[in-house]
Every structure is written in structure tokens, then in C-alpha cells.
Design a protein around this motif. Structure first.
Motif, PDB file in Angstrom:
ATOM      1  N   THR A 235       0.837  -1.262   0.062  1.00 59.56           N
ATOM      2  CA  THR A 235      -0.036  -0.109   0.042  1.00 59.56           C
ATOM      3  C   THR A 235       0.856   1.297  -0.044  1.00 59.56           C
ATOM      4  N   PHE A 236       2.189   1.076   0.583  1.00 64.84           N
ATOM      5  CA  PHE A 236       2.917   2.278   0.515  1.00 64.84           C
ATOM      6  C   PHE A 236       3.163   2.995  -0.799  1.00 64.84           C
ATOM      7  N   PHE A 237       3.276   2.248  -1.483  1.00 67.25           N
ATOM      8  CA  PHE A 237       3.784   2.752  -3.021  1.00 67.25           C
ATOM      9  C   PHE A 237       2.373   3.122  -4.018  1.00 67.25           C
ATOM     10  N   GLU A 238       1.289   2.961  -3.320  1.00 68.26           N
ATOM     11  CA  GLU A 238      -0.086   3.257  -4.113  1.00 68.26           C
ATOM     12  C   GLU A 238      -0.390   4.466  -3.680  1.00 68.26           C
ATOM     13  N   GLU A 239       0.239   5.286  -3.006  1.00 75.05           N
ATOM     14  CA  GLU A 239      -0.488   6.566  -2.589  1.00 75.05           C
ATOM     15  C   GLU A 239      -0.444   7.476  -3.746  1.00 75.05           C
ATOM     16  N   VAL A 240       0.364   7.578  -4.697  1.00 70.58           N
ATOM     17  CA  VAL A 240       0.437   8.360  -5.767  1.00 70.58           C
ATOM     18  C   VAL A 240       0.717   7.205  -6.912  1.00 70.58           C
ATOM     19  N   PRO A 241       0.539   7.990  -8.206  1.00 75.34           N
ATOM     20  CA  PRO A 241       0.675   6.797  -9.439  1.00 75.34           C
ATOM     21  C   PRO A 241       2.225   6.297  -9.316  1.00 75.34           C
ATOM     22  N   ARG A 242       2.297   5.104  -9.576  1.00 76.18           N
ATOM     23  CA  ARG A 242       3.940   4.620  -9.426  1.00 76.18           C
ATOM     24  C   ARG A 242       4.714   5.404 -10.543  1.00 76.18           C
ATOM     25  N   SER A 243       4.030   5.738 -11.524  1.00 83.46           N
ATOM     26  CA  SER A 243       4.784   6.520 -12.649  1.00 83.46           C
ATOM     27  C   SER A 243       5.421   7.768 -12.030  1.00 83.46           C
ATOM     28  N   MET A 244       4.653   8.522 -11.237  1.00 78.18           N
ATOM     29  CA  MET A 244       4.823   9.702 -10.605  1.00 78.18           C
ATOM     30  C   MET A 244       6.128   9.516  -9.706  1.00 78.18           C
ATOM     31  N   TYR A 245       6.053   8.512  -8.949  1.00 79.25           N
ATOM     32  CA  TYR A 245       7.286   8.120  -8.010  1.00 79.25           C
ATOM     33  C   TYR A 245       8.599   7.798  -8.883  1.00 79.25           C
ATOM     34  N   ILE A 246       8.315   6.941  -9.692  1.00 71.38           N
ATOM     35  CA  ILE A 246       9.331   6.617 -10.763  1.00 71.38           C
ATOM     36  C   ILE A 246       9.962   7.349 -11.230  1.00 71.38           C
ATOM     37  N   GLU A 247       9.313   8.628 -11.631  1.00 74.88           N
ATOM     38  CA  GLU A 247       9.768   9.838 -12.563  1.00 74.88           C
ATOM     39  C   GLU A 247      10.604  10.613 -11.724  1.00 74.88           C
ATOM     40  N   ARG A 248      10.296  10.797 -10.308  1.00 78.84           N
ATOM     41  CA  ARG A 248      11.308  11.396  -9.425  1.00 78.84           C
ATOM     42  C   ARG A 248      12.418  10.629  -9.179  1.00 78.84           C
ATOM     43  N   VAL A 249      12.351   9.339  -8.914  1.00 78.51           N
ATOM     44  CA  VAL A 249      13.534   8.470  -8.544  1.00 78.51           C
ATOM     45  C   VAL A 249      14.442   8.789  -9.934  1.00 78.51           C
ATOM     46  N   ASN A 250      14.025   8.555 -10.873  1.00 80.25           N
ATOM     47  CA  ASN A 250      15.068   8.697 -12.485  1.00 80.25           C
ATOM     48  C   ASN A 250      15.638  10.059 -12.530  1.00 80.25           C
ATOM     49  N   ARG A 251      14.951  11.168 -11.817  1.00 79.72           N
ATOM     50  CA  ARG A 251      15.733  12.547 -11.752  1.00 79.72           C
ATOM     51  C   ARG A 251      17.058  12.298 -11.203  1.00 79.72           C
ATOM     52  N   LEU A 252      17.342  11.369 -10.194  1.00 72.56           N
ATOM     53  CA  LEU A 252      18.307  11.135  -9.521  1.00 72.56           C
ATOM     54  C   LEU A 252      19.314  10.171  -9.930  1.00 72.56           C
ATOM     55  N   ARG A 253      18.916   9.572 -11.090  1.00 69.85           N
ATOM     56  CA  ARG A 253      19.954   8.860 -11.860  1.00 69.85           C
ATOM     57  C   ARG A 253      21.322   9.672 -12.781  1.00 69.85           C
TER      58      ARG A 253
END
Length: 348
Positions: A235-253
């Protein structure tokens, strides 16, 4: 491994600590022997700080089994008192302290932790919750202090709820505790703003938790990553669309590999970039992840410029605990209906 003093205790602890929440099955099924092996590997690599809790299922039991196999110097063991009550009270509306930690609960929990861990003294005993509504004194603090006076506990502290780091400041400034545990990571660096500097000024140890944002900052999450039903992250990663979370992480790459060998190492190095953080803990019950986290210690620290850029341009403060711990709408409606019915009856 690098070490620093734990508050004013005189004890030196590793700046990268072993978070034992995963040993309770919070992140899915795992092999107990692998969990024990991961604890021993951490200790063999020079680590000496383990953080567990009564609330973490069999975590204390497994840590205790690992300690029986360990022939080296006893590590620094921190654990937490499990809050009491029918509903989860670590988030949302603050409950009363007597509801959450009834009298004698602290001692009962401490005695059980000592037994399960197989130690004579808990190096740090923390309340698994603290709200400023409870003040900076009371029977709950007296009970913690009594255990300290008896030699059953060496240091006392609190673990702060949710993302609200500043709620612990009055207690820190009161001088009544030795440590405070708080959420701290690239997405939520708010504890750096006030709490950590104030802890430094008052000689209070800071235990940073969730430094990998429940693993999200390692880059493991995809649109289709499955989770077992009992996995904390379901449930933790369902609070926002996963695509949004992944996009934020990808900025750190963009910072890998120039400034860190992996996203996980970047996250670890970011939290440790502040000297006010005593130790940063991450769940490391899977040995390969343990080794990647430890590798961050061997890398060059982040430059002040990169640490500042991460802190100011990549913060993304959001509460991923709402759907997991707050009452569902239908439950809230039932609670409100019950309250209205009682009020109506009183009026009549």
C-alpha cells in the motif's frame, strides 16, 4: 566503517546502522537463516548498531539468535516499546499518552525485549511514538528513567511519528532524552532544517530511518513490481501513481555513477552528509542489499554542493502512510455516526 559518539553516552556507534524491521517480515517472506546471516555479516564488516522493536514481529527473536552466534564485541542494541490500543495510533490524530503507553507497559515491554534479545542491558530504549501534546515530563518518562537507573537500559529516546520531524524539538531541548529517531531521506530532508541542528546543540543522538524511502530510492520499483499481501510496501507505493514516483527517482540517476556507485549509495551518502546524523539505519536483511549499502561507506562523501542540490531541488514531501494507517472513509463514517448517536442520546 566510520563511528561517532551516541549522544552523551560515550559509546561509539557505526554511522550506518542495521535496521531490523525487515526481520519481522515487513518486506515480504524471507529465510530466517538468511536474516541471521545478514546480521552477522553486518557485524563482521565493522557495523555495531542494530535497531529493532517490539512491534517488528519476530525481529527481536532473530536478532537474539544472531547475537548468540556472534563471538565479537557486543553491538549497540536499540529497541522500541510497542504502543497500546485497538487502532494503530502512530499517525493521524494524536492520542493521549495514557492510552498509548499505559502505566507499567514500558517496563513490561523492556523486560520482554531483554529476554528475547538475550542481553542484560538495552543500549537504547525508545518509545515507538511521541507527540508534543504529552509534554516533556510524566510517568512515561519516569518509567524510562527508572529502567535507566536500574541499569537495564543505558539510554532512552523516542521515535517520531510520520514525517513531522519538528514535533520532537521540545523534548530534545528539555534534556530528558538521549536520542531521537526520525524519517530522513532525499525526498524528505526536513529534519535537517531544525531538528538535527537542535539535537547537535543539545547532545542528543539522531537515528535517521527510512533513508531509502522503504526501498523506493534504490530504483527497484517499476510499474509492475508485485508485492505479497503482507508486504509493507503493497500500500505504501500506491499513494500516488507509480509513474510519478518512478519519474522522481529517475531524476536522481543523473548523479550516478559520478557521485555514487548506485542510487542506494547516493541515498545513504546523502543522509550521512550531515554530521548531526549519528547513525542512519536501513533494513538490510537481504545480504546483497546489505553489501551495497555498506559500499557507500567506502566511497568519497558527497560534496557540500551536491548534498545541497539534493536537499533543495529533490525534496518531495508527501505522506505515504495515509491509506495504510488512517481510517478508511467508510470506517470514519461509522465512527462519526456512532459519535452523533451518542451526542443525540445525551441531548435527550
Amino acid at each position: 566503517m566510520y563511528y561517532t559518539e551516541f549522544g552523551k553516552t560515550g559509546r561509539q556507534v557505526a554511522r550506518l546502522g542495521y535496521g531490523a524491521m525487515g526481520l519481522g517480515g515487513a518486506f515480504g517472506t524471507f529465510d530466517e537463516q538468511e536474516g541471521i546471516r545478514s546480521v552477522l555479516t553486518y557485524l563482521e564488516q565493522g557495523g555495531n548498531f542494530i535497531d529493532t522493536a517490539r512491534h517488528y514481529g519476530q525481529s527481536e527473536v532473530i536478532v537474539g539468535k544472531a547475537l548468540k552466534q556472534w563471538s565479537g564485541r557486543k553491538p549497540f542494541i536499540a529497541t522500541k516499546i510497542q504502543s497500546h490500543g485497538q487502532h494503530n495510533t502512530r499517525w493521524a490524530i494524536p492520542p493521549s499518552v495514557d492510552e498509548t503507553f499505559p502505566r507499567h507497559l514500558i517496563r513490561q515491554n523492556a523486560e520482554e525485549s531483554l529476554r528475547l534479545l538475550g542481553v542484560d542491558c538495552l543500549d537504547c530504549l525508545q518509545l515507538h511514538l511521541y507527540w508534543p501534546n504529552w509534554g516533556v515530563s510524566g510517568y512515561w518518562l519516569d518509567e524510562l528513567q527508572a529502567l535507566k537507573d536500574e541499569g537495564k537500559v543505558a539510554a532512552i529516546g523516542v521515535s517520531l511519528p510520520d514525517h513531522r520531524a519538528d514535533v520532537g524539538i521540545p523534548l530534545v531541548m528539555s534534556g530528558g532524552i538521549d536520542s531521537v529517531q526520525v524519517i530522513l531521506n532525499i525526498f524528505d530532508p526536513l529534519a535537517f532544517d531544525s531538528l538535527v541542528p537542535i539535537c547537535q546543540e543539545n547532545g542528543v543522538a539522531v537515528i535517521a530511518r527510512c533513508i531509502l524511502d522503504e526501498g523506493g530510492l534504490t530504483g527497484f520499483l517499476t510499474e509492475t513490481t508485485p508485492f505479497e499481501d503482507h508486504d509493507f510496501r503493497k500500500t505504501f507505493f500506491e499513494e500516488v501513481p507509480r509513474s510519478m514516483y518512478i519519474e522522481r527517482v529517475n531524476r536522481l540517476r543523473a548523479f550516478v555513477p559520478e557521485h555514487a556507485g548506485s542510487l542506494a549509495r547516493l541515498a545513504v551518502k546523502f543522509v550521512l552528509s550531515h554530521p548531526g546524523v549519528t547513525t542512519a539505519i536501513a533494513s538490510m536483511h537481504v545480504e546483497k542489499y546489505l553489501m551495497d549499502n555498506l559500499a557507500a561507506i567506502d566511497e568519497q562523501p558527497l560534496s557540500p554542493e551536491i548534498a545541497y542540490e539534493l536537499r533543495t531541488h529533490h525534496r518531495w514531501v508527501r505522506n505515504f502512510y495515509t491509506s495504510k494507517y488512517w481510517m478508511e472513509t467508510n470506517d470514519l463514517d461509522k465512527a462519526n455516526s456512532a459519535t452523533e448517536a451518542v451526542s443525540s442520546a445525551d441531548d435527550q
